[in-house]
Design a protein around this motif. Structure first.
Motif, PDB file in Angstrom:
ATOM      1  N   TYR A 180       0.829  -1.208   0.000  1.00 47.65           N
ATOM      2  CA  TYR A 180       0.000   0.000   0.000  1.00 47.65           C
ATOM      3  C   TYR A 180       0.865   1.260   0.000  1.00 47.65           C
ATOM      4  O   TYR A 180       0.423   2.312  -0.441  1.00 47.65           O
ATOM      5  CB  TYR A 180      -0.922   0.013   1.222  1.00 47.65           C
ATOM      6  N   MET A 181       2.084   1.159   0.506  1.00 50.07           N
ATOM      7  CA  MET A 181       2.981   2.303   0.602  1.00 50.07           C
ATOM      8  C   MET A 181       3.943   2.390  -0.579  1.00 50.07           C
ATOM      9  O   MET A 181       4.823   3.252  -0.595  1.00 50.07           O
ATOM     10  CB  MET A 181       3.791   2.221   1.902  1.00 50.07           C
ATOM     11  N   GLU A 182       3.791   1.503  -1.552  1.00 46.80           N
ATOM     12  CA  GLU A 182       4.766   1.434  -2.650  1.00 46.80           C
ATOM     13  C   GLU A 182       4.917   2.785  -3.355  1.00 46.80           C
ATOM     14  O   GLU A 182       3.936   3.437  -3.708  1.00 46.80           O
ATOM     15  CB  GLU A 182       4.350   0.372  -3.664  1.00 46.80           C
ATOM     16  N   GLY A 183       6.164   3.169  -3.540  1.00 42.83           N
ATOM     17  CA  GLY A 183       6.466   4.438  -4.189  1.00 42.83           C
ATOM     18  C   GLY A 183       6.811   5.544  -3.222  1.00 42.83           C
ATOM     19  O   GLY A 183       7.343   6.579  -3.629  1.00 42.83           O
ATOM     20  N   ALA A 184       6.505   5.356  -1.939  1.00 41.74           N
ATOM     21  CA  ALA A 184       6.797   6.389  -0.948  1.00 41.74           C
ATOM     22  C   ALA A 184       8.285   6.393  -0.600  1.00 41.74           C
ATOM     23  O   ALA A 184       8.988   5.384  -0.746  1.00 41.74           O
ATOM     24  CB  ALA A 184       5.978   6.157   0.320  1.00 41.74           C
ATOM     25  N   LEU A 185       8.758   7.542  -0.148  1.00 37.60           N
ATOM     26  CA  LEU A 185      10.113   7.676   0.380  1.00 37.60           C
ATOM     27  C   LEU A 185      10.031   7.641   1.899  1.00 37.60           C
ATOM     28  O   LEU A 185       9.071   8.145   2.491  1.00 37.60           O
ATOM     29  CB  LEU A 185      10.756   8.980  -0.064  1.00 37.60           C
ATOM     30  N   GLY A 186      11.031   7.063   2.532  1.00 40.29           N
ATOM     31  CA  GLY A 186      11.054   6.998   3.981  1.00 40.29           C
ATOM     32  C   GLY A 186      12.379   7.472   4.538  1.00 40.29           C
ATOM     33  O   GLY A 186      13.419   7.342   3.894  1.00 40.29           O
ATOM     34  N   ILE A 187      12.331   8.045   5.720  1.00 40.65           N
ATOM     35  CA  ILE A 187      13.533   8.451   6.444  1.00 40.65           C
ATOM     36  C   ILE A 187      13.745   7.443   7.568  1.00 40.65           C
ATOM     37  O   ILE A 187      12.859   7.227   8.385  1.00 40.65           O
ATOM     38  CB  ILE A 187      13.389   9.872   7.018  1.00 40.65           C
ATOM     39  N   LYS A 188      14.915   6.832   7.585  1.00 42.79           N
ATOM     40  CA  LYS A 188      15.178   5.747   8.527  1.00 42.79           C
ATOM     41  C   LYS A 188      16.493   6.012   9.259  1.00 42.79           C
ATOM     42  O   LYS A 188      17.465   6.474   8.652  1.00 42.79           O
ATOM     43  CB  LYS A 188      15.270   4.422   7.759  1.00 42.79           C
ATOM     44  N   SER A 189      16.505   5.746  10.539  1.00 43.63           N
ATOM     45  CA  SER A 189      17.718   5.935  11.321  1.00 43.63           C
ATOM     46  C   SER A 189      18.849   5.095  10.757  1.00 43.63           C
ATOM     47  O   SER A 189      18.659   3.944  10.362  1.00 43.63           O
ATOM     48  CB  SER A 189      17.473   5.561  12.782  1.00 43.63           C
ATOM     49  N   CYS A 190      20.037   5.673  10.732  1.00 41.38           N
ATOM     50  CA  CYS A 190      21.199   5.026  10.128  1.00 41.38           C
ATOM     51  C   CYS A 190      22.125   4.518  11.230  1.00 41.38           C
ATOM     52  O   CYS A 190      22.428   5.249  12.180  1.00 41.38           O
ATOM     53  CB  CYS A 190      21.938   6.015   9.224  1.00 41.38           C
ATOM     54  N   TYR A 191      22.543   3.278  11.124  1.00 33.72           N
ATOM     55  CA  TYR A 191      23.504   2.716  12.069  1.00 33.72           C
ATOM     56  C   TYR A 191      24.369   1.701  11.327  1.00 33.72           C
ATOM     57  O   TYR A 191      23.989   1.161  10.288  1.00 33.72           O
ATOM     58  CB  TYR A 191      22.792   2.063  13.259  1.00 33.72           C
ATOM     59  N   SER A 192      25.531   1.451  11.866  1.00 33.76           N
ATOM     60  CA  SER A 192      26.502   0.580  11.209  1.00 33.76           C
ATOM     61  C   SER A 192      26.214  -0.880  11.528  1.00 33.76           C
ATOM     62  O   SER A 192      25.998  -1.245  12.688  1.00 33.76           O
ATOM     63  CB  SER A 192      27.924   0.939  11.657  1.00 33.76           C
ATOM     64  N   LYS A 193      26.236  -1.724  10.481  1.00 36.48           N
ATOM     65  CA  LYS A 193      26.065  -3.161  10.654  1.00 36.48           C
ATOM     66  C   LYS A 193      27.372  -3.917  10.466  1.00 36.48           C
ATOM     67  O   LYS A 193      27.398  -5.152  10.561  1.00 36.48           O
ATOM     68  CB  LYS A 193      25.034  -3.685   9.654  1.00 36.48           C
ATOM     69  N   SER A 194      28.444  -3.177  10.177  1.00 39.02           N
ATOM     70  CA  SER A 194      29.711  -3.838   9.853  1.00 39.02           C
ATOM     71  C   SER A 194      30.637  -4.011  11.051  1.00 39.02           C
ATOM     72  O   SER A 194      31.601  -4.766  10.975  1.00 39.02           O
ATOM     73  CB  SER A 194      30.435  -3.043   8.758  1.00 39.02           C
ATOM     74  N   ASN A 195      30.369  -3.301  12.155  1.00 39.91           N
ATOM     75  CA  ASN A 195      31.282  -3.407  13.287  1.00 39.91           C
ATOM     76  C   ASN A 195      31.039  -4.701  14.068  1.00 39.91           C
ATOM     77  O   ASN A 195      29.952  -5.281  14.049  1.00 39.91           O
ATOM     78  CB  ASN A 195      31.153  -2.185  14.212  1.00 39.91           C
TER      79      ASN A 195
END
Length: 430
Positions: A180-195
């Protein structure tokens, strides 16, 4: 607590007992809680003021001149402050809020779908089709997007932006509602997954999660799990420094607020001086994809240049993309459409002018487009074509058989069109 309302209620008890309360929810205010009469409430959630700057950067990069804000109301007045901050940020990039739609708290509704439908009807007469969902619970957001799609508010040339209050739950959301949300832009918190700390935590988290919920497919830890873990680390760090203190509650709060270390969710610092980046995502199918990231430390926050240099439009930075827009539009949405009840501009045309090459009204012509000719008319029509690249500008020509002074001093000045016969009884000098 995953909502600001719940955190605020718990903080009232915390204030009375002088017990610090750590909230993982994004605050409904850009001010620290201790300035809001809740000195024991410590916010570990997303910095909403930075999200607003991110939103204004997206709006500016695509040259959208007006937006509609949608938010779920709360009982604490925080949305009014968010709207003010957003309005100021948008004005700084040459845009404005055309309309703001307030949805009642979903907990107060017996028929959420019907209530959302009635509220969305108010948007039929608006022109902007850039929607910013500024604050919403996940259940309300689901009803909102379901109704918006049914009512064609997610058609071509529309754009939707949702904040972290919705995007942060994507990893644990029922995938059947994401389309239902297809096409929307979202702001998502950024965190590192590589450490290494994250990888060790993630492996243990997934093992425990699979053991407790064997039927669940997605066992990845989300931002709330990371912040909960960091919250325990903050409390542990603060407690270790309480030895010998007599005023334990006051000193515990002081120690918590002085925390400064790298956690799984990012830098833990309650001084409001740290700047966290955000991921920009795109809702696609039953999931989402990463487009780019934003941080306020960058002069040009997005990585790819956009705009048409040949047309004279400003060249700005746009999302790395490619973006899947609502309706599978391949170009950037215009962000507006004709409202259902347009009010056309009334253009007064001198009908008895001397210089026919500039303006002439051909009364004998039946077709309206051929009735008005001349250099000034041609210039006007060309300007309207350019303006309508961003806005709908309906207009209607009105021949005026009085003098030019009468047209300007009365009709234009008073924003009314009155036939010349009605002007004869008026003292225009007044």
């Amino acid at each position: 607590m995953d909502t600001w309302q719940q955190a605020a209620l718990a903080a009232e008890i915390g204030n009375q007992a002088q017990v610090p309360v750590l909230s993982l929810a994004a605050s409904a205010s850009v001010r620290p809680s201790r300035q809001l009469g809740r000195p024991t409430l410590v916010q570990m959630g997303t910095n909403v003021s930075e999200q607003i700057r991110c939103i204004s950067a997206i709006v500016y990069s695509y040259h959208w001149r007006s937006v509609i804000t949608i938010y779920e109301d709360d009982a604490y007045g925080g949305n009014a402050e968010l709207l003010t901050i957003l309005s100021e940020a948008l004005q700084g990039v040459g845009s404005e809020i055309e309309y703001h739609l307030s949805l009642p708290p979903i907990s107060s509704l017996s028929d959420p779908r019907g209530a959302v439908h009635q509220e969305l009807l108010k948007l039929l007469s608006t022109q902007s089709r850039v929607f910013i969902v500024l604050q919403s619970s996940l259940p309300m957001a689901i009803h909102l997007f379901q109704e918006a799609r049914r009512m064609d508010f997610m058609g071509k040339d529309s754009a939707w932006i949702v904040t972290d209050s919705i995007s942060s739950f994507l990893d644990s959301m029922d995938t059947s509602v994401i389309p239902y949300m297809e096409g929307a832009l979202g702001i998502k918190s950024c965190y590192s997954k590589s450490n290494r700390p994250f990888q060790e935590f993630s492996a243990q988290f997934q093992k425990n999660f699979k053991s407790e919920y064997p039927k669940e497919d997605n066992g990845q830890p989300g931002i709330h799990a990371l912040r909960a873990y960091d919250g325990i680390a903050v409390i542990t760090w603060a407690l270790e420094r309480l030895v010998g203190d007599t005023d334990t509650p006051k000193m515990l709060l002081k120690n918590i607020l002085s925390s400064n270390f790298s956690g799984l969710s990012g830098t833990i610092n309650f001084s409001n001086s740290n700047s966290l980046p955000f991921r920009i995502i795109n809702f696609v199918g039953k999931g989402y994809k990463d487009l780019d990231f934003w941080t306020q430390d960058l002069d040009n926050p997005f990585s790819r240049e956009g705009g048409d240099k040949n047309s004279g439009r400003n060249t700005t930075r746009i999302l790395e993309g490619p973006v899947i827009w609502p309706g599978y539009l391949k170009r950037v949405p215009k962000g507006w459409e004709m409202p259902t009840d347009p009010k056309p501009l009334k253009i007064g045309i001198p009908a008895n002018g001397t210089f026919k090459n500039f303006v002439e009204v051909g009364e004998a012509q039946i077709e309206p487009e051929k009735k008005y000719t001349g250099f000034c008319i041609d210039i006007f029509r060309e300007v309207v074509k350019i303006l309508e690249q961003n806005y709908s500008l309906p207009y209607k020509f009105h021949p005026f058989f009085g003098t030019y002074d009468e047209l300007v001093e009365y009709c234009v000045y008073n924003k009314v069109f009155t036939p010349i016969s009605s002007l004869s009884s008026l003292n225009l000098s007044q």
